[in-house]
Design a protein around this motif. Sequence first.
Motif, PDB file in Angstrom:
ATOM      1  N   GLY A  45       0.734  -1.228   0.137  1.00  0.00           N
ATOM      2  CA  GLY A  45      -0.057   0.070  -0.058  1.00  0.00           C
ATOM      3  C   GLY A  45       0.886   1.181  -0.151  1.00  0.00           C
ATOM      4  N   TYR A  46       2.126   1.199  -0.482  1.00  0.00           N
ATOM      5  CA  TYR A  46       2.846   2.381  -0.499  1.00  0.00           C
ATOM      6  C   TYR A  46       2.232   3.441  -1.651  1.00  0.00           C
ATOM      7  CZ  TYR A  46       6.944   5.429  -1.457  1.00  0.00           C
ATOM      8  OH  TYR A  46       7.893   6.537  -1.565  1.00  0.00           O
ATOM      9  N   GLU A  47       2.291   4.654  -1.234  1.00  0.00           N
ATOM     10  CA  GLU A  47       1.800   5.522  -2.365  1.00  0.00           C
ATOM     11  C   GLU A  47       2.972   6.492  -2.542  1.00  0.00           C
ATOM     12  OE1 GLU A  47      -1.448   7.926  -1.072  1.00  0.00           O
ATOM     13  OE2 GLU A  47      -2.937   6.195  -0.940  1.00  0.00           O
ATOM     14  N   ARG A 307      -3.556   4.554  -7.532  1.00  0.00           N
ATOM     15  CA  ARG A 307      -4.626   4.253  -7.651  1.00  0.00           C
ATOM     16  C   ARG A 307      -5.211   3.917  -8.990  1.00  0.00           C
ATOM     17  NH1 ARG A 307      -5.601   8.425  -4.214  1.00  0.00           N
ATOM     18  NH2 ARG A 307      -6.777   9.430  -5.596  1.00  0.00           N
TER      19      ARG A 307
END
Length: 332
Positions: A45-47, A307
């Motif tokens: 879930g790294y952004e 996303r």
Amino acid sequence: MKVGIVEVAAHAGVSEATVSRVVNRRQGVAKKTRDAVESAMAELGYERPVQGQLVAIITEHVSNPFFADVAERVESALAPHGLKTVLCPAFPGGVQEPEYIGAIVDKGIAVVVFLSSSNTVEGADMETYELLRARRIPYIGVNGVFADGVEVPVYSTDDLLAAELAVAHLHQLGHRAIGMASGPSGNHPADRRVQGFLDAMNRRGVADAERLVVRQSFSIEGGQAAAQMLLDRGATAIVAASDFMALGAIRRIRRQGRSVPGDVSVVGYDGSMITEFLDPPLTTVRQPADRLALEVGRSVLALVSGREVPVGELLFDPELVIRQSTGPAPQR
């Protein structure tokens, strides 16, 4: 717990420096390693951070108020999120697009927006898109699907509906000899507007509408030349594929000693603010610049954050703005 490059590096089994290069889309990372890092980022879930990253807007029509308006609106939507836009004026299908992208691809570019540029041209060179895909840099289109067949987000004004609105308005005013001054063949929006025009005329019982279609450049001069041919063919009304072409049509009509709209009615397309202050104020089909720019901004922010964004073309309804350049058909 917030996931950083340390956690991604450990998960992927690579160094933090390698993760940093992938995050910033730099060269020098093998495809297998890049894929492993990208996979680790997705799993954890790294952004990607967006501060200071660039969004390139490629467009030809910087002199056209509509495209300038869209670019400015996109910039305003992205600026609060730390994204900086770079406007790259380039002739569609020419060498400038790959040169621009090649020059800035390693400078932190996050997304490329093709604003009615090579995405509008049939048979455009694939070099730019191939470079972006190789670097895993997402791109989106405005008013034109991509010829490479790759499914990406595209946001377009519904050109078929735009032509229907213009023809319906003129037909209601009593015009039957309605001409179309459109852009060159092979330009996707121009082709769609012509198809919409022919469909609208056929629905109204005009079987030979093709003879009232003239292809020219999206310019005042193109509008003048197209209008002359349409007047010679007996047109009492002209649907132009841009406001600039409409201005050229009005100039040609007046130089022939005729009046607008007394002798010939004219409808433009784009709907920039300046059309309200012309002489006469121009009836035009307004593209929804605000809604297009809003959706582009949302998509860019989603893409830089990793996303998913729905792919394919999303169509936006235009609006007919009736002013003084259209009137009842002249009595013969």
